[in-house]
Design an enzyme around this catalytic site. Sequence first.
Site, PDB file in Angstrom:
ATOM      1  N   ASP A  15      13.699 -17.372 -24.160  1.00 12.88           N
ATOM      2  CA  ASP A  15      12.820 -16.208 -24.301  1.00 12.88           C
ATOM      3  C   ASP A  15      11.528 -16.693 -24.943  1.00 12.88           C
ATOM      4  O   ASP A  15      11.465 -17.803 -25.485  1.00 12.88           O
ATOM      5  CB  ASP A  15      13.497 -15.147 -25.194  1.00 12.88           C
ATOM      6  CG  ASP A  15      12.611 -13.931 -25.377  1.00 12.88           C
ATOM      7  OD1 ASP A  15      12.084 -13.426 -24.372  1.00 12.88           O
ATOM      8  OD2 ASP A  15      12.392 -13.501 -26.529  1.00 12.88           O
ATOM      9  N   SER A  16      10.517 -15.839 -24.934  1.00 11.22           N
ATOM     10  CA  SER A  16       9.261 -16.184 -25.596  1.00 11.22           C
ATOM     11  C   SER A  16       9.438 -16.227 -27.114  1.00 11.22           C
ATOM     12  O   SER A  16       8.576 -16.735 -27.816  1.00 11.22           O
ATOM     13  CB  SER A  16       8.197 -15.155 -25.227  1.00 11.22           C
ATOM     14  OG  SER A  16       8.674 -13.853 -25.527  1.00 11.22           O
ATOM     15  N   CYS A  78      13.716 -13.435 -21.028  1.00  3.61           N
ATOM     16  CA  CYS A  78      12.409 -12.796 -21.181  1.00  3.61           C
ATOM     17  C   CYS A  78      12.050 -12.046 -19.890  1.00  3.61           C
ATOM     18  O   CYS A  78      11.994 -12.650 -18.816  1.00  3.61           O
ATOM     19  CB  CYS A  78      11.381 -13.883 -21.478  1.00  3.61           C
ATOM     20  SG  CYS A  78       9.717 -13.267 -21.684  1.00  3.61           S
ATOM     21  N   GLU A 157      10.200  -5.863 -34.141  1.00  2.00           N
ATOM     22  CA  GLU A 157      10.279  -7.073 -34.987  1.00  2.00           C
ATOM     23  C   GLU A 157      10.123  -6.729 -36.459  1.00  2.00           C
ATOM     24  O   GLU A 157      10.610  -7.449 -37.330  1.00  2.00           O
ATOM     25  CB  GLU A 157       9.225  -8.097 -34.538  1.00  2.00           C
ATOM     26  CG  GLU A 157       9.555  -8.640 -33.169  1.00  2.00           C
ATOM     27  CD  GLU A 157       8.952 -10.008 -32.862  1.00  2.00           C
ATOM     28  OE1 GLU A 157       8.300 -10.596 -33.745  1.00  2.00           O
ATOM     29  OE2 GLU A 157       9.150 -10.471 -31.724  1.00  2.00           O
ATOM     30  N   CYS A 189      12.123  -4.875 -21.278  1.00  2.00           N
ATOM     31  CA  CYS A 189      11.597  -5.836 -22.247  1.00  2.00           C
ATOM     32  C   CYS A 189      12.713  -6.131 -23.239  1.00  2.00           C
ATOM     33  O   CYS A 189      13.486  -5.230 -23.600  1.00  2.00           O
ATOM     34  CB  CYS A 189      10.389  -5.238 -22.970  1.00  2.00           C
ATOM     35  SG  CYS A 189       9.754  -6.278 -24.305  1.00  2.00           S
ATOM     36  N   HIS A 191      12.856  -6.441 -26.316  1.00  2.00           N
ATOM     37  CA  HIS A 191      12.879  -5.751 -27.607  1.00  2.00           C
ATOM     38  C   HIS A 191      13.311  -4.278 -27.531  1.00  2.00           C
ATOM     39  O   HIS A 191      13.682  -3.699 -28.537  1.00  2.00           O
ATOM     40  CB  HIS A 191      11.489  -5.786 -28.235  1.00  2.00           C
ATOM     41  CG  HIS A 191      11.040  -7.144 -28.675  1.00  2.00           C
ATOM     42  ND1 HIS A 191      10.925  -8.204 -27.810  1.00  2.00           N
ATOM     43  CD2 HIS A 191      10.674  -7.605 -29.902  1.00  2.00           C
ATOM     44  CE1 HIS A 191      10.497  -9.267 -28.476  1.00  2.00           C
ATOM     45  NE2 HIS A 191      10.341  -8.942 -29.747  1.00  2.00           N
TER      46      HIS A 191
HETATM   47  N1  DGL Z   1      10.239 -11.277 -24.442  1.00  2.00           N
HETATM   48  C1  DGL Z   1       9.151 -10.516 -23.874  1.00  2.00           C
HETATM   49  C2  DGL Z   1       9.683  -9.694 -22.694  1.00  2.00           C
HETATM   50  O1  DGL Z   1      10.850  -9.403 -22.576  1.00  2.00           O
HETATM   51  C3  DGL Z   1       8.485  -9.629 -24.907  1.00  2.00           C
HETATM   52  C4  DGL Z   1       7.657 -10.403 -25.917  1.00  2.00           C
HETATM   53  C5  DGL Z   1       6.475 -11.133 -25.314  1.00  2.00           C
HETATM   54  O2  DGL Z   1       5.491 -10.491 -24.905  1.00  2.00           O
HETATM   55  O3  DGL Z   1       6.545 -12.341 -25.244  1.00  2.00           O
HETATM   56  O4  DGL Z   1       8.915  -9.320 -21.841  1.00  2.00           O
END
Ligand code: DGL
Length: 270
Positions: A15-16, A78, A157, A189, A191
């Site tokens: 993931d990012s 992600c 977060e 997403c 989150h």
């Molecule tokens: N993990 C990213 C997503 O699911 C969200 C956070 C980001 O913008 O990197 O799209």
Amino acid sequence: MVKIEKMKRPIGIFDSGVGGLTVFKELTNLLPREDIIYLGDTARIPYGTRSPKTIIKYSLENTKFLLSQGIKVLVVACNTSSAVSLPHLQQENEIPILGVIEPGARRASEVTQNKKVGVIGTEATVKSRAYERAIQGIDPQIKVVGQHCPLFVPLAEEGWIDNQVTRLTVQSYLLPLREKMIDTLVLGCTHYPLLEGVIREIIGDGVCLVNSAKETAKEVKRILDEEDITSQGDSNGSYKFYVTDNAERFIKVGEIFLGRELKGVEEIEW
Ligand code: DGL
């Protein structure tokens, strides 16, 4: 013989940043015996506001790192990476590589009754229209409405999952979607599952929420079973977390996401 060796290999997931832990959590619930290696690209988060070119570059680097760890399947947790870069990652690989879009899209197309589906995600995810393509690839009659909700990521977060600021923010993004009479909403997403309570409150009980993280875990299980490479161990799997920056923050926020202690986190440099 080769298969037995493969069964023992870990699942790779990237993931990012920390958000992919929502997918990690669903994977560990469904496949408790699997070893997992997680990579959070915390040095370069967010991906959601970046151009496709940059997202593809970062995602290819993450993939290369995890492939070098000898994984048996790669999960792109992600949504932004999955939406923009999955076909690039899937070129020339010997192991299954899956993202979160297809599983979420499949579920949404199964549950919608009035064929009006909302998709919320980062700017890059919504702009890519990847969910729309996947949903309409299953059923072209389904109308898909996208809405990017960038403020949900910092709220989650920060652990602000149920307060007035969060409620007002969710209202601003979701009330226009509610007016479009959607009956299904994809949490597109990493989150957003954390904000599910407030999202449910604002969008109403009549809308079915689709959690892509949960659907992806089911898909991983299906692939492992199909390829006959599910771990046969009789103890719980072990977990290793790599991050590209600030392990301390990853642990702090990660513990909010997982609701338990996070161990085995290591910082790496590209
Ligand atoms: N993990 C990213 C997503 O699911 C969200 C956070 C980001 O913008 O990197 O799209």
